[in-house]
Design an enzyme around this catalytic site. Structure first.
Site, PDB file in Angstrom:
ATOM      1  N   GLY A  83       0.804  -1.218   0.000  1.00 29.96           N
ATOM      2  CA  GLY A  83       0.000   0.000   0.000  1.00 29.96           C
ATOM      3  C   GLY A  83       0.835   1.266   0.000  1.00 29.96           C
ATOM      4  O   GLY A  83       2.076   1.225   0.042  1.00 29.96           O
TER       5      GLY A  83
ATOM      6  N   ASP B 279      -2.612 -12.918   5.078  1.00 30.87           N
ATOM      7  CA  ASP B 279      -3.956 -12.551   5.500  1.00 30.87           C
ATOM      8  C   ASP B 279      -3.912 -12.373   7.015  1.00 30.87           C
ATOM      9  O   ASP B 279      -3.823 -13.355   7.759  1.00 30.87           O
ATOM     10  CB  ASP B 279      -4.938 -13.656   5.102  1.00 30.87           C
ATOM     11  CG  ASP B 279      -6.355 -13.416   5.607  1.00 30.87           C
ATOM     12  OD1 ASP B 279      -6.614 -12.337   6.201  1.00 30.87           O
ATOM     13  OD2 ASP B 279      -7.204 -14.304   5.408  1.00 30.87           O
ATOM     14  N   ILE B 280      -3.944 -11.122   7.469  1.00 24.55           N
ATOM     15  CA  ILE B 280      -3.779 -10.896   8.911  1.00 24.55           C
ATOM     16  C   ILE B 280      -4.978 -11.371   9.723  1.00 24.55           C
ATOM     17  O   ILE B 280      -4.902 -11.427  10.951  1.00 24.55           O
ATOM     18  CB  ILE B 280      -3.452  -9.421   9.243  1.00 24.55           C
ATOM     19  CG1 ILE B 280      -4.608  -8.490   8.884  1.00 24.55           C
ATOM     20  CG2 ILE B 280      -2.152  -8.993   8.570  1.00 24.55           C
ATOM     21  CD1 ILE B 280      -4.439  -7.079   9.431  1.00 24.55           C
TER      22      ILE B 280
ATOM     23  N   THR C 226      -9.777   0.234   4.409  1.00 25.78           N
ATOM     24  CA  THR C 226      -9.877   1.701   4.445  1.00 25.78           C
ATOM     25  C   THR C 226     -11.027   2.255   3.616  1.00 25.78           C
ATOM     26  O   THR C 226     -11.127   3.465   3.454  1.00 25.78           O
ATOM     27  CB  THR C 226      -8.566   2.330   3.944  1.00 25.78           C
ATOM     28  OG1 THR C 226      -8.286   1.853   2.618  1.00 25.78           O
ATOM     29  CG2 THR C 226      -7.407   1.965   4.864  1.00 25.78           C
TER      30      THR C 226
ATOM     31  N   TYR D  69     -16.261   2.381   9.972  1.00 29.83           N
ATOM     32  CA  TYR D  69     -14.810   2.308   9.836  1.00 29.83           C
ATOM     33  C   TYR D  69     -14.135   2.730  11.140  1.00 29.83           C
ATOM     34  O   TYR D  69     -13.231   2.046  11.635  1.00 29.83           O
ATOM     35  CB  TYR D  69     -14.364   3.211   8.681  1.00 29.83           C
ATOM     36  CG  TYR D  69     -12.874   3.460   8.622  1.00 29.83           C
ATOM     37  CD1 TYR D  69     -11.996   2.452   8.250  1.00 29.83           C
ATOM     38  CD2 TYR D  69     -12.347   4.715   8.935  1.00 29.83           C
ATOM     39  CE1 TYR D  69     -10.622   2.680   8.195  1.00 29.83           C
ATOM     40  CE2 TYR D  69     -10.982   4.952   8.873  1.00 29.83           C
ATOM     41  CZ  TYR D  69     -10.132   3.934   8.511  1.00 29.83           C
ATOM     42  OH  TYR D  69      -8.778   4.162   8.459  1.00 29.83           O
TER      43      TYR D  69
ATOM     44  N   LYS E 281     -11.628   0.489  13.671  1.00 26.76           N
ATOM     45  CA  LYS E 281     -10.272   0.917  14.004  1.00 26.76           C
ATOM     46  C   LYS E 281     -10.124   1.126  15.515  1.00 26.76           C
ATOM     47  O   LYS E 281      -9.075   0.797  16.089  1.00 26.76           O
ATOM     48  CB  LYS E 281      -9.907   2.190  13.240  1.00 26.76           C
ATOM     49  CG  LYS E 281      -9.804   2.002  11.733  1.00 26.76           C
ATOM     50  CD  LYS E 281      -8.664   1.077  11.330  1.00 26.76           C
ATOM     51  CE  LYS E 281      -7.315   1.767  11.411  1.00 26.76           C
ATOM     52  NZ  LYS E 281      -6.232   0.891  10.886  1.00 26.76           N
TER      53      LYS E 281
END
Length: 285
Positions: free
Chosen positions: A11, A35-36, A59, A122, A126
Site C-alpha cells: 500500500g 492474510d492478517i 480503508t 470504519y 479501528k
C-alpha cells in the site's frame, strides 16, 4: 541486527515504510502474502522478527457502513492477531490507526488519551483494533493515529485534485471539515524513529502539524503544481452526501512525542512542499 516485518507492504504507506527502512533486514508482506485475519498465518509470519509495522487496513470508509464485519475482521481481529503474535515472540508492534476513532465535535486538538467515540463503522473497527492490540500486548504496542494521508504510491486526495485539474476548469471542495494533511513519507520515517528511540509503548498521533480544510489543502496542491488555485471554489459537506458521516474536526494533538523525547512531525505545508520536491506527484500530473 533488528529484523522488521511490514504488513500491508504493497500500500501507499507500506511502500514508504519500506523506503524508510532501506538498508535494514525487512520482510515485506502485502495482502496476497499474508492474510492478517488468519491467526495461525500471522503467528508463523511474526517468528524471527523484532518489530512488526502494521500498515494493513480496510480503508473503504463508505463501504464499511454495509460491510462492517469485513472491516472488523481486518482492522480489529487482524490487528489483535498481530499484537498477540508479537507478544508471544517478544516483538514490538507498531499499528497505524486513524482520526476517525473520534467524533469530530471538538474545537481543540484531540489528546492521545481522549476517549474514543467514533461516528461511523470504519471508525468503530479501528477503535476496536486499538483496544484489542493494547490489551493483548500492552508493553509492546504502539498505536499511531494518522489522517488525511497522501503520497506517491496510491490513490489520495492530492492526486485526485491534480487529475481533476486536467479535465475541469473549476470544481468545488468542502471547506467545513478541518484536519491535517499528512505525507506518507514523513509518517513512515516517524514510525521508524519511534521504534529506534525505544519510546514508551502507547498511543501517538502521527500527523503533520497545523490544520486546514479540504478546500485549503486543495488550493495548496494546485499552487505547488503551478496551477491557479482560484479554479477551486469552497462548498460545505451537504454538497457531498456519502454513506459514512465524516468528522468535522480531525485535528490531533502531539504531546506524546515530547513525552517520549521525540520531535513531532513538521507542519503540513512544509511536508506538502517537500513531497512535491521529492517527485511524489510526478506521475500524477
Amino acid at each position: 541486527m533488528v529484523r522488521y516485518l511490514v504488513t500491508g507492504a504493497a500500500g501507499m504507506l507500506g511502500r514508504d515504510v519500506q523506503a524508510a527502512l532501506a538498508g535494514r533486514e525487512v520482510t515485506a508482506l502485502g495482502r496476497a502474502d499474508l492474510d492478517i485475519t488468519d491467526a495461525s498465518a500471522v503467528r508463523h509470519a511474526v517468528v524471527g522478527h523484532d518489530v512488526v509495522i502494521n500498515c494493513a487496513a480496510y480503508t473503504k470508509v463508505d463501504d464499511a457502513e454495509t460491510h462492517e464485519a469485513d472491516a472488523y475482521a481486518i482492522n480489529a481481529t487482524g490487528t489483535a492477531n498481530l499484537a498477540a503474535a508479537a507478544a508471544e515472540h517478544h516483538a514490538k508492534l507498531v499499528t497505524v490507526s486513524t482520526d476517525y476513532v473520534f467524533d469530530g465535535h471538538a474545537s481543540e486538538p484531540y489528546a492521545e488519551d481522549r476517549e474514543r467515540d467514533p461516528i461511523n463503522a470504519y471508525g468503530r473497527t479501528k477503535a476496536a483494533g486499538e483496544e484489542l492490540a493494547l490489551a493483548a500486548h500492552p508493553d509492546g504496542t504502539y498505536v499511531v493515529r494518522t489522517a488525511w494521508l497522501y503520497g506517491e504510491h496510491g490513490p489520495n486526495f492530492a492526486a485526485t485534485m491534480l487529475k481533476l485539474a486536467e479535465t475541469k476548469d473549476t470544481w468545488s471542495v468542502v471547506d467545513d471539515q478541518i484536519g491535517q494533511p499528512t505525507w506518507t513519507g514523513d509518517l513512515a520515517r516517524q514510525l521508524v524513529a519511534l521504534v529506534d528511540a525505544d519510546a514508551p509503548a502507547g498511543v501517538y498521533h502521527g500527523t503533520n502539524g497545523g490544520q486546514t480544510s479540504w478546500y485549503g489543502f486543495a488550493r495548496a496542491v494546485l499552487e505547488l503544481a503551478g496551477l491557479d488555485p482560484e479554479r477551486i471554489t469552497p462548498t460545505d459537506s451537504t454538497a457531498f452526501l456519502r454513506p459514512a458521516p465524516r468528522p468535522a474536526y480531525s485535528v490531533l494533538g502531539h504531546d506524546a512525542w515530547a513525552r517520549a523525547g521525540l520531535a513531532p512531525m513538521r507542519d503540513w505545508p512544509d511536508a506538502l512542499a517537500a513531497a512535491f520536491a521529492s517527485g511524489a506527484f510526478t506521475g500524477q500530473r
